[in-house]
Design a protein around this motif. Structure first.
Motif, PDB file in Angstrom:
ATOM      1  N   CYS A   1      14.330  25.403 -15.706  1.00 40.77           N
ATOM      2  CA  CYS A   1      15.164  24.391 -15.059  1.00 40.77           C
ATOM      3  C   CYS A   1      15.418  24.782 -13.602  1.00 40.77           C
ATOM      4  CB  CYS A   1      16.521  24.269 -15.760  1.00 40.77           C
ATOM      5  SG  CYS A   1      16.444  23.832 -17.500  1.00 40.77           S
TER       6      CYS A   1
ATOM      7  N   THR B   1       8.779  29.514 -26.190  1.00 43.12           N
ATOM      8  CA  THR B   1       9.903  29.546 -25.247  1.00 43.12           C
ATOM      9  C   THR B   1      11.134  29.177 -26.071  1.00 43.12           C
ATOM     10  OG1 THR B   1       8.442  28.764 -23.489  1.00 43.12           O
ATOM     11  CG2 THR B   1      10.815  28.650 -23.089  1.00 43.12           C
TER      12      THR B   1
ATOM     13  N   TYR C   1      30.042  28.856 -22.687  1.00 40.19           N
ATOM     14  CA  TYR C   1      28.993  29.862 -22.621  1.00 40.19           C
ATOM     15  C   TYR C   1      28.826  30.508 -23.999  1.00 40.19           C
ATOM     16  CZ  TYR C   1      29.269  29.781 -17.471  1.00 40.19           C
ATOM     17  OH  TYR C   1      29.246  29.424 -16.148  1.00 40.19           O
TER      18      TYR C   1
ATOM     19  N   MET D   1      14.751  28.530 -26.481  1.00 36.17           N
ATOM     20  CA  MET D   1      15.943  28.214 -25.708  1.00 36.17           C
ATOM     21  C   MET D   1      17.195  28.442 -26.561  1.00 36.17           C
ATOM     22  SD  MET D   1      14.289  27.393 -23.007  1.00 36.17           S
ATOM     23  CE  MET D   1      15.763  27.149 -22.018  1.00 36.17           C
TER      24      MET D   1
ATOM     25  N   ASP E   1      20.560  28.019 -25.309  1.00 32.56           N
ATOM     26  CA  ASP E   1      21.245  27.663 -24.074  1.00 32.56           C
ATOM     27  C   ASP E   1      22.329  26.608 -24.236  1.00 32.56           C
ATOM     28  OD1 ASP E   1      19.721  25.436 -24.582  1.00 32.56           O
ATOM     29  OD2 ASP E   1      18.754  25.360 -22.620  1.00 32.56           O
TER      30      ASP E   1
ATOM     31  N   HIS F   1      26.354  22.794 -19.806  1.00 34.52           N
ATOM     32  CA  HIS F   1      26.111  23.151 -21.201  1.00 34.52           C
ATOM     33  C   HIS F   1      26.773  22.109 -22.100  1.00 34.52           C
ATOM     34  CE1 HIS F   1      25.296  26.941 -19.150  1.00 34.52           C
ATOM     35  NE2 HIS F   1      24.781  27.436 -20.251  1.00 34.52           N
TER      36      HIS F   1
ATOM     37  N   TYR G   1      21.703  23.327 -22.447  1.00 32.57           N
ATOM     38  CA  TYR G   1      21.627  23.212 -20.988  1.00 32.57           C
ATOM     39  C   TYR G   1      20.308  22.595 -20.518  1.00 32.57           C
ATOM     40  CZ  TYR G   1      21.767  24.545 -16.050  1.00 32.57           C
ATOM     41  OH  TYR G   1      21.755  24.514 -14.679  1.00 32.57           O
ATOM     42  N   SER G   2      19.208  23.031 -21.132  1.00 36.23           N
ATOM     43  CA  SER G   2      17.891  22.590 -20.656  1.00 36.23           C
ATOM     44  C   SER G   2      17.567  21.144 -21.032  1.00 36.23           C
ATOM     45  CB  SER G   2      16.795  23.516 -21.211  1.00 36.23           C
ATOM     46  OG  SER G   2      16.816  23.543 -22.626  1.00 36.23           O
TER      47      SER G   2
ATOM     48  N   SER H   1      15.142  32.894 -19.154  1.00 33.72           N
ATOM     49  CA  SER H   1      16.425  32.298 -18.801  1.00 33.72           C
ATOM     50  C   SER H   1      16.215  30.804 -18.676  1.00 33.72           C
ATOM     51  CB  SER H   1      16.904  32.873 -17.459  1.00 33.72           C
ATOM     52  OG  SER H   1      17.922  32.095 -16.884  1.00 33.72           O
ATOM     53  N   THR H   2      17.308  30.063 -18.658  1.00 28.89           N
ATOM     54  CA  THR H   2      17.175  28.647 -18.310  1.00 28.89           C
ATOM     55  C   THR H   2      16.553  28.504 -16.926  1.00 28.89           C
ATOM     56  OG1 THR H   2      19.464  28.675 -17.507  1.00 28.89           O
ATOM     57  CG2 THR H   2      19.095  27.849 -19.738  1.00 28.89           C
TER      58      THR H   2
ATOM     59  N   GLY I   1      21.036  30.507 -22.052  1.00 29.33           N
ATOM     60  CA  GLY I   1      21.804  29.846 -21.019  1.00 29.33           C
ATOM     61  C   GLY I   1      22.884  30.799 -20.540  1.00 29.33           C
TER      62      GLY I   1
ATOM     63  N   CYS J   1      15.073  32.532 -23.929  1.00 27.50           N
ATOM     64  CA  CYS J   1      15.672  32.028 -22.691  1.00 27.50           C
ATOM     65  C   CYS J   1      17.122  31.620 -22.933  1.00 27.50           C
ATOM     66  CB  CYS J   1      14.873  30.841 -22.166  1.00 27.50           C
ATOM     67  SG  CYS J   1      13.197  31.261 -21.622  1.00 27.50           S
TER      68      CYS J   1
END
Length: 240
Positions: free
Chosen positions: A137, A230, A205, A232, A234, A200, A237-238, A132-133, A176, A174
């Protein structure tokens, strides 16, 4: 995706919103899917549906054996079972903290452990865990969830290094924010501005199907040089 037609895939946490999207996408790709959840999943196109508690080693060994027999082996694992708890850390109960880690981290360990012997015997396999984020984060009131997802991420990296030379690719996906009932409930209970959604850069979403498409890629031959990553998904977001 190249390499998924006829692939034999076990999906844990298969009855959630993302799990259902993953199963549907894998079916579209021609894979044969065994779906596992706490209660036996009821979805179209399954080669096998299994009820099991991912926190039980005995239960996961038995469920994996059932899935392997139905599929004729297991080429890939998507380990996505997990739960979330949101509370100020000083108010977080020990039982809740342990439960979140037990399902998310221990459950992932047991799912991976249960498929490794078969993958080693057949000379390879593909493993996707769900981080996950929150694994990378910082966020308030997510101590248990962040701890569980951080553990999943580091566990996956360790598995990737350990088994890469034996034909097994492990990666941690991962996401978001994803439009699921679980996140909708969290958002509804949120007090104050929705900084998570606002964080984001893409402005929204993900739909569950968007996450499923990344799973499909990571299981396929298209990702043959992706290992211990990893990944992402997301919406930025990260990096925001």
């Amino acid at each position: 995706m190249r390499g998924l037609d006829g692939a034999k895939i076990l999906v844990t946490g298969a009855d959630g919103a993302i799990g259902r999207a993953v199963v549907a996408r894998l079916n579209e790709e021609g894979a044969r899917v065994a779906a596992l959840d706490l209660h036996k999943p009821e979805q179209d196109g399954l080669a096998c549906a299994v009820a099991a508690d991912v926190t039980s080693e005995e239960g996961m060994i038995a469920a994996t054996a059932t899935a392997s027999e139905a599929l004729g082996g297991i080429d890939g694992l998507v380990a996505m079972a997990g739960i979330q708890a949101s509370a100020p850390t000083h108010e977080l109960g020990l039982d809740t903290f342990r439960k979140v880690l037990d399902v998310g981290a221990v459950g992932t360990f047991l799912a991976v452990k249960s498929v490794l012997p078969g993958m080693l015997a057949q000379g390879g396999g593909r493993i996707i865990t769900f981080g996950s984020t929150a694994a990378v984060c910082s966020a308030p009131q997510l101590a248990a969830y962040a701890a569980a997802k951080g553990a999943v991420l580091q566990f996956t990296r360790s598995v990737a290094v350990e088994y890469a030379g034996r034909g097994i690719r492990a990666n941690c996906l991962c996401p978001g924010g994803v439009e699921t009932p679980m996140l909708a409930a969290i958002d509804a209970a949120r007090v104050g501005p929705d900084h998570f959604k606002e964080g984001h850069p893409i402005g929204r979403y993900a739909a569950p199907a968007e996450i499923a498409s990344v799973v499909s890629f990571l299981l396929s031959d298209e990702s043959s040089f992706v290992l211990g990553a990893t990944v992402m998904a997301d919406g930025g977001y990260s990096i925001g």
